[in-house]
Design a protein around this motif. Structure first.
Motif, PDB file in Angstrom:
ATOM      1  N   THR A 120      10.548  20.172  -1.836  1.00  0.00           N
ATOM      2  CA  THR A 120       9.318  20.617  -1.177  1.00  0.00           C
ATOM      3  C   THR A 120       9.429  20.444   0.324  1.00  0.00           C
ATOM      4  OG1 THR A 120       8.242  18.450  -1.322  1.00  0.00           O
ATOM      5  CG2 THR A 120       7.942  19.964  -3.186  1.00  0.00           C
ATOM      6  N   TYR A 121       8.567  21.159   1.049  1.00  0.00           N
ATOM      7  CA  TYR A 121       8.485  21.065   2.498  1.00  0.00           C
ATOM      8  C   TYR A 121       7.067  20.617   2.851  1.00  0.00           C
ATOM      9  CZ  TYR A 121      12.636  24.071   2.269  1.00  0.00           C
ATOM     10  OH  TYR A 121      13.862  24.599   1.985  1.00  0.00           O
ATOM     11  N   ARG A 122       6.958  19.484   3.488  1.00  0.00           N
ATOM     12  CA  ARG A 122       5.638  18.948   3.819  1.00  0.00           C
ATOM     13  C   ARG A 122       4.881  19.906   4.731  1.00  0.00           C
ATOM     14  NH1 ARG A 122       4.523  12.810   5.985  1.00  0.00           N
ATOM     15  NH2 ARG A 122       2.247  12.968   6.160  1.00  0.00           N
TER      16      ARG A 122
ATOM     17  N   GLN B 218      -0.801  21.959  -4.144  1.00  0.00           N
ATOM     18  CA  GLN B 218       0.466  21.256  -4.071  1.00  0.00           C
ATOM     19  C   GLN B 218       0.421  20.064  -5.022  1.00  0.00           C
ATOM     20  OE1 GLN B 218       1.336  19.992  -0.077  1.00  0.00           O
ATOM     21  NE2 GLN B 218      -0.514  18.797   0.158  1.00  0.00           N
TER      22      GLN B 218
ATOM     23  N   GLN C   2       7.959  15.625  -5.384  1.00  0.00           N
ATOM     24  CA  GLN C   2       8.269  15.957  -3.997  1.00  0.00           C
ATOM     25  C   GLN C   2       9.664  16.552  -3.812  1.00  0.00           C
ATOM     26  OE1 GLN C   2       5.934  15.855  -1.652  1.00  0.00           O
ATOM     27  NE2 GLN C   2       4.521  15.087  -3.215  1.00  0.00           N
TER      28      GLN C   2
ATOM     29  N   ASN D 278       3.727  23.992  -0.845  1.00  0.00           N
ATOM     30  CA  ASN D 278       4.730  23.171  -0.170  1.00  0.00           C
ATOM     31  C   ASN D 278       6.149  23.405  -0.688  1.00  0.00           C
ATOM     32  OD1 ASN D 278       3.867  21.992  -2.594  1.00  0.00           O
ATOM     33  ND2 ASN D 278       4.366  19.921  -1.924  1.00  0.00           N
TER      34      ASN D 278
END
Length: 323
Positions: free
Chosen positions: A162-164, A154, A159, A116
């Motif tokens: 990060t990219y979901r 992940q 968070q 992620n």
């Protein structure tokens, strides 16, 4: 052709050998090791949500060694490009041709570490290879071979930056689980071997890649009674109608549960699936495919809790029916 009881016994013995070998590296983690091999033999992929330092890289390396295969680790970062994963074509002046240089995805076990952290464009580079076992570069298709498995990780805590993962990519992982910290006894054994680095642990090959492919083919022949199909159908329908859910389990998820249940049953020495196989795999196979309503998430509802509730509320077929 259906699997015979003798086939199931042999399958279970081979799987136990693989699990025991890898558990020498990943101490006290029988369940997650068995789940990982179940995913491999079901021709699926595994998503691990875990904090750093729990043995994710060791798991991928040990699995590859146990099946005489290769393993590659890709550290996902924001500047990683799709070609850094799949490979690139390079012009060779000597021959006057474009030659394909394979990327790290060409391995038996590919560890996509902190998946992620890469951009959505780079994340999507894995979609084709995870679904079809091939990559397409400059219009040319290149198979990655068999066996093939992606173990992606992940960090559920950190968070920032990060990219979901999009739902389409989450749906392509057969299972989601976590390794977790070792128990007290296993921690002591790990500390006693602290003078040996993780990458120095060698797992002796137990089976060949060809034998793994044969096992995967054999797992597909496990018998599934129509009542089990009905049970799985009712389970996924319950996830779609639950008031806490915005998006329920897809058909791909239902198919994945049946596929994994077949492998799980064979690993237990049975040539047929029982409801307990479905129950044992429902959470790792289905939970990550749910999108919860925002209000339900705010109230503390989790996908795992919802799957557990669905299992309670959905009656399984009786032993007489399922047999």
């Amino acid at each position: 052709m259906s699997m015979t009881p003798e086939d199931a016994t042999r399958f279970a013995a081979d799987l136990d050998r693989l699990v025991d070998a890898v558990e020498e590296v990943l101490l006290g983690k029988n369940r997650i090791v068995r789940l990982a091999f179940t995913a491999l033999l079901s021709e699926g992929h595994l998503l691990l949500e875990d904090v750093p330092g729990t043995g994710k890289t060791s798991l991928a390396r040990a699995m590859a060694q146990s099946v005489s295969g290769s393993s590659n680790r890709v550290q996902f970062t924001p500047d990683l490009l799709p070609s850094d994963i799949t490979g690139v074509t390079v012009y060779d002046q000597r021959t006057g041709r474009f030659d394909f240089h394979p990327g790290p995805v060409f391995a038996s076990i590919v560890l996509a570490d902190e998946i992620n952290r890469a951009s959505p464009k780079t994340q999507s580079a894995l979609l084709e290879v995870m679904e079809e076992g091939q990559v397409t570069v400059d219009g040319q298709t290149h198979p990655v071979g068999h066996p093939f498995m992606v173990i992606a990780t992940q960090n559920p805590i950190e968070q920032a930056g990060t990219y979901r993962l999009p739902e389409a990519q989450l749906d392509r992982f057969l299972m989601r689980s976590s390794i977790g910290y070792p128990d007290h006894a296993s921690t002591i054994r790990i500390l006693e071997g602290a003078d040996q680095r993780a990458h120095e642990h060698i797992v002796h090959p137990q089976l060949t890649p060809a034998q793994i492919v044969e096992m995967a083919d054999l797992a597909r022949t496990v018998h599934v009674d129509p009542t089990i199909h009905d049970y799985v159908s009712r389970l996924v329908e319950a996830t779609r109608t639950a008031r806490e859910v915005r998006l329920g389990v897809s058909v791909r998820g239902a198919l994945g549960l049946i596929r994994a249940a077949k492998t799980y049953a064979a690993g237990r020495g049975r040539h047929y699936v029982v409801p307990d196989d479905v129950k044992a795999l429902a959470e790792p196979v289905l939970a990550h495919r749910l999108i919860l309503d925002a209000e339900a998430e705010f109230d503390g509802v989790t996908a795992s809790n919802l799957i557990a509730q669905v299992l309670i509320e959905t009656p399984p077929p009786s032993a007489r029916q399922a047999g």
